[in-house]
Design a protein around this motif. Structure first.
Motif: not given
Lengths: 355, 342
Positions: A338, A341-342, B56-57, B60, B111
């Motif tokens: 995460l 991703r951030k 990105n997905r 997440l 998100s």
């Protein structure tokens, strides 16, 4: 970003770009179209059809073995099991290669399963209790190597590679040679790399690649499930998988020099960070999904997606480590991903792509 | 239907498929493009932004799943030294952060949906810890019923297939535990009743999914939701039907067998003609093959036992699996990729 930029690049888009840049003669496009259509026509059949065929042949093979056992036709003394095995395997190979219809192909697959059964039985008969699994592993590997080129059926090739890998793993576990679990996993990763990255044009090797991808979880579950007897450290698997992932990143990006680019520096840092404390299953699942996406291979993505939750459940029931420690490992691994991703979301190039 | 055919033809044409590195290398190996064109093609693929969207997905979903697993592991550990109030505070803080985050991000954003899914999971964790701390003596199914009830509104507003499936799984577990832990309803005490009840329940969920997808609800249109629910319906009915085929003649088995016959007939009409889907047809045919084999096996082994029965049964297994595979292969080739919706 316009709507077109959100879509993955198609072959038509690419050919248009190449023609526009003077790198492709427009007259070649019909030939390319023919080539791709011919390739699409040879697309393999749906997964559930293969599953149905495998289940049917396996069920029938069990019935045939029980039939032969009840009829008392098979002598257990050497060399009879091997002789019967040879008869069944030769018959199966001939039947598969000389016929064109589904039922004989199914019958051939069932006969080949019976042949493998007798070969393994023979291996058990000629060996002592200590080396029976080593003998069965050797026999299954030899059969796989010999029949892989001869028996022209992707389902058979997949199953025989899976059997060889399973026998090898069983032998390693029975003989308690724990480091070999990692060596075996490394060999499987090399095989997967060879099949899907180095020689993807050799479609004949694909079943072996899929069998190796499916069998990697078995290694990792055994690494993860130690009790007093079965004890293997995690770190060699983590090192192997992290290095494999870095190799995968550079292959996907187009060379080692690309590893200096910002996104790949981030990917390598996240991978190293994960490898320092996570479990190998997380790295393996990520590797299968990344390779599957790079190759647009639904099977590899599917294996990764199924493996990921299965691994979490198996990890929950791992015996030696407390749930408290495992919770830190899981949550920490998730936090690393995460955080990556951030970071991505703060970069302009990544934000544009996502939006 | 007629309007969609040109689109379908376009979507399935090889030139309109997403290009990958292998396609470029294949074309070069076949002598159809030059080395310069190959290098340019590979270079353009590497800067294609689809990788960042995918990363990105994936980051997440995988990251959130791992963090949630970590939280579940932590509270399953039942740390004795940690005061109960601290446990509740921790979970509720996480729950509020997720719910607030979902509200801030908005439920249009992926998100935001994942945050609401996380909040829904934390409700289950909160109820489990409540059961750990207070030892109320309540049956486990009550926790699941409460969980399903508490997150129901979130399920309605989230428009997120994963959350909807989570809710369905929770209700299924609640029903199974209720059947095990509580006496079955009066005049309804047959053993396989729960399979039929859950098949009806999941069948309603499938009908809702199909209705919603047909009305243009894009979040429901992913084929995985159809496959998961349809597989559960067929599996729930196959178990009692097998029992019926091998001679268990109770009410539950009979209801299950009749239910399976009706479901497979309806499923055939729907997935073959109305909403073509070869994978869904495949589940049905696999179920039918298993039940038919169970019936034939029972009859054959009653008639004769010994080697000949196993030989014949093995051949019948091959015939039935070959016939099923032949039919599915033919349907798949007729439907093409239309049979495998995205």
């Amino acid at each position: 970003m316009n709507e077109k930029a959100k879509q993955p690049l198609t072959v038509r888009d690419l050919l248009f770009d190449l023609t526009r840049d003077g790198l492709l003669d427009e007259k070649k496009i019909p030939a390319i179209d023919d080539h791709l259509q011919a390739k699409a026509a040879h697309r393999s059949e749906p997964t559930f059809v293969k599953l149905l065929l495998a289940l049917g042949a396996w069920g029938a093979a069990i019935c045939f073995v029980v039939c032969l056992a009840i009829a008392d036709l098979i002598q257990s003394e050497f060399p009879w099991p091997f002789a019967w095995s040879a008869v069944f395997l030769v018959a199966a190979t001939l039947l598969r290669n000389l016929t064109r219809h589904l039922f004989p192909h199914q019958l051939a697959l069932a006969l080949s399963a019976v042949g493998h059964y007798f070969a393994l039985w023979g291996a058990f008969e000629i060996s002592t209790d200590q080396d029976s699994l080593a003998a069965s592993a050797s026999v299954s590997i030899v059969l796989c190597l010999v029949l892989y080129p001869l028996y022209r059926d992707s389902l058979y090739r997949f199953l025989s590679c899976l059997l060889a890998a399973a026998c090898l793993t069983a032998w390693i576990v029975a003989d308690e040679v724990w480091p070999l679990l990692h060596v075996e996993m490394l060999a499987k990763i090399v095989a997967i790399g060879l099949v899907f990255m180095v020689r993807p044009d050799l479609r004949v090797l694909r079943p072996m690649g899929y069998a190796m991808a499916v069998s990697i979880p078995a290694n990792l579950f055994l690494v993860l499930m130690p009790d007093d007897v079965l004890a293997a450290p995690w770190w060699p698997a983590n090192v192997i998988l992290a290095l494999s992932l870095c190799w995968l990143y550079q292959w996907t990006a187009g060379g080692w020099q690309m590893l200096r680019s910002e996104p790949l520096v981030l990917a390598v840092l996240a991978t190293v960070g994960l490898a320092c404390f996570t479990t190998p299953g997380v790295l393996a699942a990520i590797g299968l999904m990344v390779l599957g996406y790079a190759r647009r291979d639904q099977y590899l993505i599917g294996i990764g997606v199924v493996f990921f939750p299965t691994f979490i459940v198996v990890f929950y029931y791992e015996w030696q480590i407390s749930l408290l420690y495992k919770s830190w490992v899981m949550a920490g691994s998730g936090a690393v991903l995460l955080a990556a991703r951030k970071y991505l979301s703060l970069r302009q190039w990544a934000r544009e792509a996502v939006e | 239907m007629s309007n969609s055919k040109p689109e379908l033809a376009k979507a399935t044409h090889p030139l309109d498929q997403p290009v990958d590195e292998q396609t470029v290398r294949d074309l070069y190996a076949a002598g159809l493009i030059s080395p310069a064109a190959r290098d340019a093609g590979l270079a353009s693929l590497r800067v294609d932004p689809h990788w960042w969207r995918w990363a990105n997905r994936s980051l997440l979903f995988v990251g959130a799943a791992l963090v949630l697993a970590g939280i579940v592991f932590f509270f399953a550990y039942n740390w004795a030294r940690m005061p109960a109030v601290a446990k509740f505070c921790l979970i509720e803080t996480g729950l509020w952060i997720c719910a607030f985050g979902a509200w801030r991000r908005g439920l249009e954003a992926t998100s935001g949906k994942v945050l609401l899914l996380s909040a829904s999971m934390l409700v289950g964790v909160l109820l489990a810890v409540y059961g750990q701390v207070y030892q109320t003596g309540a049956d486990a199914f009550e926790i699941y019923v409460l969980w399903a009830g508490l997150i129901f509104l979130w399920v309605l507003i989230a428009r997120f297939a994963a959350l909807w499936i989570l809710w369905l799984v929770v209700t299924n577990v609640a029903a199974i535990l209720c059947w095990i832990q509580v006496d079955a309803p009066q005049d309804f005490d047959f053993y396989f009743g729960i399979f039929s009840i859950l098949a009806v329940w999941n069948g309603l969920a499938l009908a809702a999914r199909e209705y919603g997808a047909a009305r243009g609800l894009a979040w429901l249109a992913g084929s995985w939701t159809r496959h998961v629910i349809w597989f559960s319906v067929v599996a729930y009915l196959t178990v009692p039907a097998i029992a019926f085929a091998v001679g268990e003649m109770g009410h539950g088995e009979l209801v299950g067998a009749i239910g399976l016959a009706l479901t497979l007939a309806g499923g055939y009409v729907y997935f073959r003609h109305r909403a073509p889907d070869t994978a869904a047809l495949g589940f049905g045919i696999l179920s039918l093959a298993i039940v038919v084999l169970a019936f034939i096996g029972k009859w054959l082994f009653e008639l004769t036992d010994g080697a000949i029965a196993f030989l014949v049964f093995g051949l019948i297994v091959l015939v039935i699996s070959s016939a099923a595979a032949f039919y599915l292969r033919r349907v798949a080739s007729i439907l093409g990729s239309a049979g495998e919706p995205d």
